[in-house]
Write an enzyme that holds these catalytic residues in place. Sequence first.
Site, PDB file in Angstrom:
ATOM      1  N   LYS A 106       0.855  -1.186   0.000  1.00 44.27           N
ATOM      2  CA  LYS A 106       0.000   0.000   0.000  1.00 44.27           C
ATOM      3  C   LYS A 106       0.885   1.227   0.000  1.00 44.27           C
ATOM      4  O   LYS A 106       1.996   1.204   0.547  1.00 44.27           O
ATOM      5  CB  LYS A 106      -0.893   0.031   1.243  1.00 44.27           C
TER       6      LYS A 106
HETATM    7  P1  NAD Z   1     -13.371   7.779  -2.427  1.00 40.83           P
HETATM    8  O1  NAD Z   1     -12.367   8.835  -2.203  1.00 40.83           O
HETATM    9  O2  NAD Z   1     -13.904   7.573  -3.800  1.00 40.83           O
HETATM   10  O3  NAD Z   1     -14.626   8.016  -1.449  1.00 40.83           O
HETATM   11  C1  NAD Z   1     -14.522   8.191  -0.074  1.00 40.83           C
HETATM   12  C2  NAD Z   1     -15.875   8.718   0.408  1.00 40.83           C
HETATM   13  O4  NAD Z   1     -15.896   8.745   1.837  1.00 40.83           O
HETATM   14  C3  NAD Z   1     -16.183  10.156  -0.052  1.00 40.83           C
HETATM   15  O5  NAD Z   1     -17.547  10.239  -0.427  1.00 40.83           O
HETATM   16  C4  NAD Z   1     -15.938  10.985   1.216  1.00 40.83           C
HETATM   17  O6  NAD Z   1     -16.697  12.169   1.234  1.00 40.83           O
HETATM   18  C5  NAD Z   1     -16.409   9.994   2.254  1.00 40.83           C
HETATM   19  N1  NAD Z   1     -15.939  10.286   3.605  1.00 40.83           N
HETATM   20  C6  NAD Z   1     -14.685  10.617   4.021  1.00 40.83           C
HETATM   21  N2  NAD Z   1     -14.694  10.816   5.355  1.00 40.83           N
HETATM   22  C7  NAD Z   1     -15.952  10.618   5.776  1.00 40.83           C
HETATM   23  C8  NAD Z   1     -16.604  10.675   7.023  1.00 40.83           C
HETATM   24  N3  NAD Z   1     -15.938  10.982   8.140  1.00 40.83           N
HETATM   25  N4  NAD Z   1     -17.924  10.386   7.063  1.00 40.83           N
HETATM   26  C9  NAD Z   1     -18.606  10.059   5.956  1.00 40.83           C
HETATM   27  N5  NAD Z   1     -18.064   9.997   4.755  1.00 40.83           N
HETATM   28  C10 NAD Z   1     -16.754  10.265   4.672  1.00 40.83           C
HETATM   29  O7  NAD Z   1     -12.726   6.419  -1.852  1.00 40.83           O
HETATM   30  P2  NAD Z   1     -13.128   4.935  -2.170  1.00 40.83           P
HETATM   31  O8  NAD Z   1     -12.229   4.435  -3.227  1.00 40.83           O
HETATM   32  O9  NAD Z   1     -14.616   4.819  -2.319  1.00 40.83           O
HETATM   33  O10 NAD Z   1     -12.655   4.230  -0.810  1.00 40.83           O
HETATM   34  C11 NAD Z   1     -13.501   4.209   0.346  1.00 40.83           C
HETATM   35  C12 NAD Z   1     -13.037   3.060   1.236  1.00 40.83           C
HETATM   36  O11 NAD Z   1     -13.091   1.859   0.490  1.00 40.83           O
HETATM   37  C13 NAD Z   1     -11.589   3.183   1.739  1.00 40.83           C
HETATM   38  O12 NAD Z   1     -11.503   2.615   3.019  1.00 40.83           O
HETATM   39  C14 NAD Z   1     -10.818   2.335   0.748  1.00 40.83           C
HETATM   40  O13 NAD Z   1      -9.582   1.859   1.284  1.00 40.83           O
HETATM   41  C15 NAD Z   1     -11.827   1.238   0.524  1.00 40.83           C
HETATM   42  N6  NAD Z   1     -11.598   0.473  -0.699  1.00 40.83           N
HETATM   43  C16 NAD Z   1     -11.710   1.052  -1.920  1.00 40.83           C
HETATM   44  C17 NAD Z   1     -11.460   0.290  -3.053  1.00 40.83           C
HETATM   45  C18 NAD Z   1     -11.622   0.844  -4.438  1.00 40.83           C
HETATM   46  O14 NAD Z   1     -11.456   0.070  -5.395  1.00 40.83           O
HETATM   47  N7  NAD Z   1     -11.967   2.099  -4.618  1.00 40.83           N
HETATM   48  C19 NAD Z   1     -11.104  -1.060  -2.932  1.00 40.83           C
HETATM   49  C20 NAD Z   1     -11.024  -1.625  -1.660  1.00 40.83           C
HETATM   50  C21 NAD Z   1     -11.281  -0.830  -0.550  1.00 40.83           C
END
Ligand code: NAD
Length: 418
Positions: A106
């Site tokens: 990561k």
């Molecule tokens: P992203 O940046 O697209 O979205 C994150 C979202 O969370 C945004 O809408 C933001 O406004 C919101 N957010 C941030 N802090 C917040 C809070 N305190 N309360 C409510 N909402 C809040 O990111 P993503 O890619 O969707 O990733 C989100 C999670 O999923 C992370 O933990 C990431 O590690 C995990 N994840 C993502 C992927 C992927 O393929 N995108 C894969 C595995 C895991």
Amino acid sequence: MSNEVNPFESLQEQIDDAAVHLDVEDGLVERLKNPERILETNLTFERDDGGLETVRAYRSQFNGDRGPYKGGIRYHPGVTRDEVKALSGWMVYKCATVGIPYGGGKGGISIDPGEYSEDELERLTRSFAKELRPIIGEDRDIPAPDVNTGQREMNWIKDTYETLENTTEPGVITGKNLDSGGSEGRVEATGRSTVLAAREAFEYLGRDIADATVAVQGYGNAGWITAKLADELGATVVAVSDSSGGVYAEDGLDPVAAKDHKRETGSVAGFAGADGEISNDELLTLDVELLVPAALENAIDADLAEEVSADVISEAANGPLTPDADDVLTDEDVLVVPDILANAGGVTVSYFEWVQNRQRFYWSEEKVNDELETIIVDAFDDLIAAYEEKDLANLRTAAYVVAIQRVMDSYDQAGTWP
Ligand code: NAD
């Protein structure tokens, strides 16, 4: 949300909880709990006004026993060495849980990307790619998107790497645009596995996800696709939120319209298709059947967990429950599908992208989605088998038991160097 819990300590606690159910030497447990190596570096780049700025960046390569390191790159002010270490460890056990041939890594840059122009982000990303170049490669370490990074950043990293290496190697990174060697189905993959895992969990309970009400915290890539696909399966999405607030609609809201509103205004807050506003804590404790935390780690601590009313939690985010919250929810019989299975769709379709890149032969979206479904359903069944056979406390421990055994097996088969 608890900011005091160190996610790396959470990871180590999760591994300890599982290791007691396995025949594993203490000396090997230390290896399973700590990264092999970490790059910590300065990125110096030019701002649009001509000035220079230096920021901290990291890449943790946690364990490569099962294959090249694999994991995303995050741009967020909360990025720290320990956060990156934790996230890289979760990747090891995620890849092993779904049985794909990768280790875990990561990376991240500690910045708020909202404060920079697109040109500045490009210079910064290319600077990071230059630092990463010696340690990444399609057989070494394969980055991908994470919070606040996406196809655009992946395309820049691929181009920088290929230019410096004077080669064509699209498999050095995944999550690219289709025309840069990306895969059909990659953008939706994390939300898709979150919903598939939830569907299997309801089926395990003898229920149907179509009858469930759903609340989703975080409306980025993972959260909004989860809401859309849950809605397509007939579930009723009653609440969604992002970092600026949340909205609630008793009879359900239209996830696509909510996303359009966020695209136009920057937030789901104020979405006209809802009954009203809701805070993040209210959303997490709503009386719904399915709760999906899809924002950041430590969203639910033990105090908040006492108030959770959902029957099933499918963890789209990485590490959204503190270990204490996990204990509370286990006692309350809430079925938690752990992140290392629920959100593994992202890395699984990244694996498909890498396979397609190496074969120079590209799959249809239908094939991607079918293969993903097979992997997630089989992995869920493996967790249930371990959970029942070993009488484990919860599915998270079951996932670590299955995954650690797989990592240990590959380590044993390789043998220990003198
Ligand atoms: P992203 O940046 O697209 O979205 C994150 C979202 O969370 C945004 O809408 C933001 O406004 C919101 N957010 C941030 N802090 C917040 C809070 N305190 N309360 C409510 N909402 C809040 O990111 P993503 O890619 O969707 O990733 C989100 C999670 O999923 C992370 O933990 C990431 O590690 C995990 N994840 C993502 C992927 C992927 O393929 N995108 C894969 C595995 C895991």
